[in-house]
Enzyme design. Sequence first.
Site, PDB file in Angstrom:
ATOM      1  NE  ARG A 181      -4.100  -1.821   0.184  1.00 40.40           N
ATOM      2  CZ  ARG A 181      -4.058  -3.117  -0.133  1.00 40.40           C
ATOM      3  NH1 ARG A 181      -3.161  -3.467  -0.729  1.00 40.40           N
ATOM      4  NH2 ARG A 181      -5.100  -3.821  -0.103  1.00 40.40           N
TER       5      ARG A 181
ATOM      6  CB  SER B 211      -8.540  -1.928   4.063  1.00 42.31           C
ATOM      7  OG  SER B 211      -9.023  -3.104   3.503  1.00 42.31           O
TER       8      SER B 211
ATOM      9  CD  GLU C 248      -5.436   1.463   1.892  1.00 42.65           C
ATOM     10  OE1 GLU C 248      -4.840   1.568   0.894  1.00 42.65           O
ATOM     11  OE2 GLU C 248      -6.716   1.677   2.179  1.00 42.65           O
TER      12      GLU C 248
HETATM   13  N1  EPU Z   1     -10.917 -11.013   9.919  1.00 39.46           N
HETATM   14  C1  EPU Z   1     -11.361 -10.870  11.016  1.00 39.46           C
HETATM   15  N2  EPU Z   1     -12.508 -10.087  11.070  1.00 39.46           N
HETATM   16  C2  EPU Z   1     -13.089  -9.470  10.037  1.00 39.46           C
HETATM   17  C3  EPU Z   1     -12.430  -9.493   8.916  1.00 39.46           C
HETATM   18  C4  EPU Z   1     -11.340 -10.235   8.750  1.00 39.46           C
HETATM   19  O1  EPU Z   1     -10.779 -11.396  11.937  1.00 39.46           O
HETATM   20  O2  EPU Z   1     -14.097  -8.721  10.308  1.00 39.46           O
HETATM   21  C5  EPU Z   1      -9.725 -11.736   9.618  1.00 39.46           C
HETATM   22  C6  EPU Z   1      -9.941 -13.227   9.060  1.00 39.46           C
HETATM   23  O3  EPU Z   1      -8.985 -14.107   9.707  1.00 39.46           O
HETATM   24  C7  EPU Z   1      -9.564 -13.162   7.696  1.00 39.46           C
HETATM   25  C8  EPU Z   1      -8.614 -12.166   7.803  1.00 39.46           C
HETATM   26  O4  EPU Z   1      -8.752 -11.237   8.701  1.00 39.46           O
HETATM   27  O5  EPU Z   1      -9.303 -14.549   7.234  1.00 39.46           O
HETATM   28  C9  EPU Z   1      -8.326 -11.452   6.544  1.00 39.46           C
HETATM   29  O6  EPU Z   1      -9.342 -10.750   5.971  1.00 39.46           O
HETATM   30  P1  EPU Z   1      -9.750 -10.298   4.674  1.00 39.46           P
HETATM   31  O7  EPU Z   1      -9.251 -11.822   3.608  1.00 39.46           O
HETATM   32  O8  EPU Z   1     -11.124  -9.903   4.209  1.00 39.46           O
HETATM   33  O9  EPU Z   1      -8.488  -9.422   4.198  1.00 39.46           O
HETATM   34  P2  EPU Z   1      -8.200  -8.142   5.010  1.00 39.46           P
HETATM   35  O10 EPU Z   1      -6.630  -8.134   5.457  1.00 39.46           O
HETATM   36  O11 EPU Z   1      -8.944  -7.648   5.927  1.00 39.46           O
HETATM   37  C10 EPU Z   1      -7.114  -6.901   2.963  1.00 39.46           C
HETATM   38  C11 EPU Z   1      -6.888  -5.826   2.171  1.00 39.46           C
HETATM   39  C12 EPU Z   1      -8.096  -5.754   1.412  1.00 39.46           C
HETATM   40  C13 EPU Z   1      -8.485  -7.056   0.277  1.00 39.46           C
HETATM   41  C14 EPU Z   1      -8.301  -8.097   1.129  1.00 39.46           C
HETATM   42  C15 EPU Z   1      -8.129  -9.330   0.335  1.00 39.46           C
HETATM   43  C16 EPU Z   1      -5.514  -4.180   3.390  1.00 39.46           C
HETATM   44  C17 EPU Z   1      -5.272  -3.185   4.188  1.00 39.46           C
HETATM   45  N3  EPU Z   1      -6.742  -4.654   2.803  1.00 39.46           N
HETATM   46  O12 EPU Z   1      -7.992  -7.038   3.865  1.00 39.46           O
HETATM   47  O13 EPU Z   1      -8.154  -4.616   0.390  1.00 39.46           O
HETATM   48  O14 EPU Z   1      -9.452  -6.728  -0.455  1.00 39.46           O
HETATM   49  O15 EPU Z   1      -7.015  -8.179   2.007  1.00 39.46           O
HETATM   50  O16 EPU Z   1      -6.953  -9.461  -0.157  1.00 39.46           O
HETATM   51  O17 EPU Z   1      -4.567  -4.817   3.225  1.00 39.46           O
HETATM   52  C18 EPU Z   1      -8.642  -2.257   0.387  1.00 39.46           C
HETATM   53  O18 EPU Z   1      -7.273  -2.070   0.545  1.00 39.46           O
HETATM   54  O19 EPU Z   1      -9.300  -1.182   0.551  1.00 39.46           O
HETATM   55  C19 EPU Z   1      -8.996  -3.490   0.564  1.00 39.46           C
HETATM   56  C20 EPU Z   1     -10.416  -3.871   0.601  1.00 39.46           C
END
Ligand code: EPU
Length: 370
Positions: free
Chosen positions: A179, A254, A362
Amino acid sequence: MNTSIDLIQHNVNLQNHNTLRLSSIAQAYAKIDTFESLSHALQFAAAEKIALLPIGDGSNIILPATVETLVLDVQLRGIQVIKQDQNHIWVEVAAGESWHQWVLHSIQQDWYGLENLALIPGRVGAAPIQNIGAYGCEVKSSIDSVNFIALDKINDLNSLDIKQSIQTLTAADCQFAYRESIFKQALANKTLITSVVFQLNKSFTPMIDYPSLANRLDQTGTESDLSAAEVANAVIAIRSEKLPDPKVLANAGSFFKNIEIDQTQFSEFISQNPDAPYYESLNNLKDTANNKRYKIPSAWLIERCGLKAKRSGDIGIHQHQALVIVNYAEDKTPTTAVELIDFASQIIATVKEQFGFTLQIEPQVIPSQS
Ligand code: EPU
């Protein structure tokens, strides 16, 4: 559109130009859909000594209540093949093209590499700024170079032919990281990206290691002999389930970055939180045993702090994704950046107290004087 008098609007409400629907009044605003309109707008800014703020769909910015700048709404369009060889194709895409439509177009053309990044909101010109990423893939892997105008040198620009003033940075010089890029660091607020050149593959290699994507494809039974469209459709389905559509519920995706830590910090964290999810980090460091880095989902930290249902006035944490802050405000009583940052600060303080990590916001926080 021939004169800056027609082009420049004053005191424009930007609420429809940012997906958080924050109340924000721009001192001046111009729609930039041709190099001619860009040239006029830059001449106006130079003459009036007014700062410039390029925006796209406003899907990753936090706008202040007043923006004392000329906002340039970059709507330049065009997709052009530059060259190709046996394995790759290089395509220049104008900054104002819709990111998602470009991803769909690339798949239709059998150009591969962007399928995991389907349905990310925003325009193409914004993609390199924060090195957009999702489902185990970052856009830096598909970028050849970025073309831009240096906004801190507009007095020296060739206003008769603005294209002569376009500069290029190769991907290697963009300092891409998680990012991050040079456009958020040394060149922050100093560039207007005009186009991005992508280097895409002519053959398809699925990137399906990300756990929720792998699970999804497993469930639908399409894991073997996958097509790029099937991967994109799985990504679209996951995103649609978890992430609120900004057209329906205002948000900027995010709101916080995930936490990146080194091996020592990770060992300590995981011994105290053995059930925490984590990923080995995508970054430029060599993955030797000593400098491996790990990402901890900030959504998990926020949820563990009991904040998932937190709401304060019109601002709250999204019920399906703890990393997303949503704005429920009606347009009659719009939310301001101050209220939003205040809410985010409470989340940051609670996570810091419980886990010792400082969450980083972010989206780009735009100062009132850019
Ligand atoms: N999780 C929780 N609670 C929640 C959501 C997620 O505990 O409410 C945990 C779960 O263990 C899940 C893990 O977090 O497996 C990862 O969640 P998710 O796959 O939804 O991804 P994220 O890490 O929350 C990142 C990016 C997203 C991107 C997703 C998928 C960042 C800041 N965000 O989110 O990007 O779509 O991975 O790759 O790195 C964005 O940048 O706006 C964005 C949406």
